[in-house]
Design a protein around this motif. Structure first.
Motif, PDB file in Angstrom:
ATOM      1  N   ASN A   1       5.752   5.282   6.514  1.00 14.42           N
ATOM      2  CA  ASN A   1       6.982   4.683   7.039  1.00 14.42           C
ATOM      3  C   ASN A   1       8.210   5.506   6.663  1.00 14.42           C
ATOM      4  O   ASN A   1       9.107   5.692   7.488  1.00 14.42           O
ATOM      5  N   ILE A   2       8.262   5.993   5.440  1.00 17.44           N
ATOM      6  CA  ILE A   2       9.393   6.823   5.022  1.00 17.44           C
ATOM      7  C   ILE A   2       9.424   8.107   5.842  1.00 17.44           C
ATOM      8  O   ILE A   2      10.490   8.546   6.298  1.00 17.44           O
ATOM      9  N   GLY A   3       8.249   8.713   6.065  1.00 16.22           N
ATOM     10  CA  GLY A   3       8.183   9.930   6.878  1.00 16.22           C
ATOM     11  C   GLY A   3       8.675   9.688   8.295  1.00 16.22           C
ATOM     12  O   GLY A   3       9.411  10.511   8.867  1.00 16.22           O
ATOM     13  N   GLU A   4       8.270   8.563   8.883  1.00 13.57           N
ATOM     14  CA  GLU A   4       8.719   8.231  10.236  1.00 13.57           C
ATOM     15  C   GLU A   4      10.233   8.033  10.279  1.00 13.57           C
ATOM     16  O   GLU A   4      10.905   8.508  11.215  1.00 13.57           O
ATOM     17  N   LYS A   5      10.770   7.341   9.314  1.00 14.27           N
ATOM     18  CA  LYS A   5      12.221   7.103   9.293  1.00 14.27           C
ATOM     19  C   LYS A   5      12.988   8.408   9.118  1.00 14.27           C
ATOM     20  O   LYS A   5      14.034   8.619   9.749  1.00 14.27           O
TER      21      LYS A   5
ATOM     22  N   ASN B   1       0.866  -1.173   0.000  1.00 12.74           N
ATOM     23  CA  ASN B   1       0.000   0.000   0.000  1.00 12.74           C
ATOM     24  C   ASN B   1       0.908   1.229   0.000  1.00 12.74           C
ATOM     25  O   ASN B   1       1.743   1.396   0.878  1.00 12.74           O
ATOM     26  N   MET B   2       0.717   2.097  -0.966  1.00 13.36           N
ATOM     27  CA  MET B   2       1.600   3.259  -1.114  1.00 13.36           C
ATOM     28  C   MET B   2       1.489   4.219   0.069  1.00 13.36           C
ATOM     29  O   MET B   2       2.464   4.843   0.457  1.00 13.36           O
ATOM     30  N   ASP B   3       0.317   4.336   0.657  1.00 17.40           N
ATOM     31  CA  ASP B   3       0.163   5.237   1.809  1.00 17.40           C
ATOM     32  C   ASP B   3       1.001   4.755   2.990  1.00 17.40           C
ATOM     33  O   ASP B   3       1.629   5.566   3.683  1.00 17.40           O
ATOM     34  N   ASP B   4       1.014   3.437   3.209  1.00 11.50           N
ATOM     35  CA  ASP B   4       1.836   2.890   4.287  1.00 11.50           C
ATOM     36  C   ASP B   4       3.314   3.163   4.044  1.00 11.50           C
ATOM     37  O   ASP B   4       4.059   3.471   4.975  1.00 11.50           O
ATOM     38  N   ILE B   5       3.727   3.050   2.809  1.00  9.39           N
ATOM     39  CA  ILE B   5       5.133   3.307   2.478  1.00  9.39           C
ATOM     40  C   ILE B   5       5.480   4.762   2.749  1.00  9.39           C
ATOM     41  O   ILE B   5       6.525   5.066   3.330  1.00  9.39           O
ATOM     42  N   LYS B   6       4.595   5.682   2.356  1.00  9.94           N
ATOM     43  CA  LYS B   6       4.841   7.106   2.590  1.00  9.94           C
ATOM     44  C   LYS B   6       4.937   7.403   4.086  1.00  9.94           C
ATOM     45  O   LYS B   6       5.803   8.158   4.527  1.00  9.94           O
TER      46      LYS B   6
END
Length: 96
Positions: A70-74, A63-68
């Motif tokens: 996770n990237i923001g959190e990292k 899911n692209m939203d989950d990836i976004k």
């Protein structure tokens, strides 16, 4: 038939035989390659197990939203660590 005609006939026959052998060679190598791919695929499936080998199901679950998120959190974690390092560096400089 004269010698020249026999020679021409033999050359044309050799060309035809070479073409047939090339076609058979390509067919044999293609078959060999397909068998090797099948064996490697089966071995990978046996070694990794049925769940680990399902690459297609993994791609559909992304899911692209989950990836976004996770990237923001990292990225936020990286900025926090960077700020801590800079603060420690500045503190150590001010003490000396």
């Amino acid at each position: 038939m004269s010698r020249l005609e026999k020679k021409i006939y033999k050359k044309s026959r050799k060309r035809k035989i070479k073409i047939v052998f090339r076609a058979l060679f390509i067919l044999a190598m293609t078959t060999n390659l397909l068998i090797c791919i099948f064996i490697i695929d089966k071995s990978a499936r046996d070694m990794l197990g049925p769940d680990a080998y399902l690459l297609n199901s993994f791609i559909y679950d992304i899911n692209m939203d989950d990836i976004k998120i996770n990237i923001g959190e990292k990225i936020n974690e990286v900025y926090k660590v960077k700020d801590k390092i800079i603060k420690l560096y500045n503190d150590s400089k001010n003490k000396t």
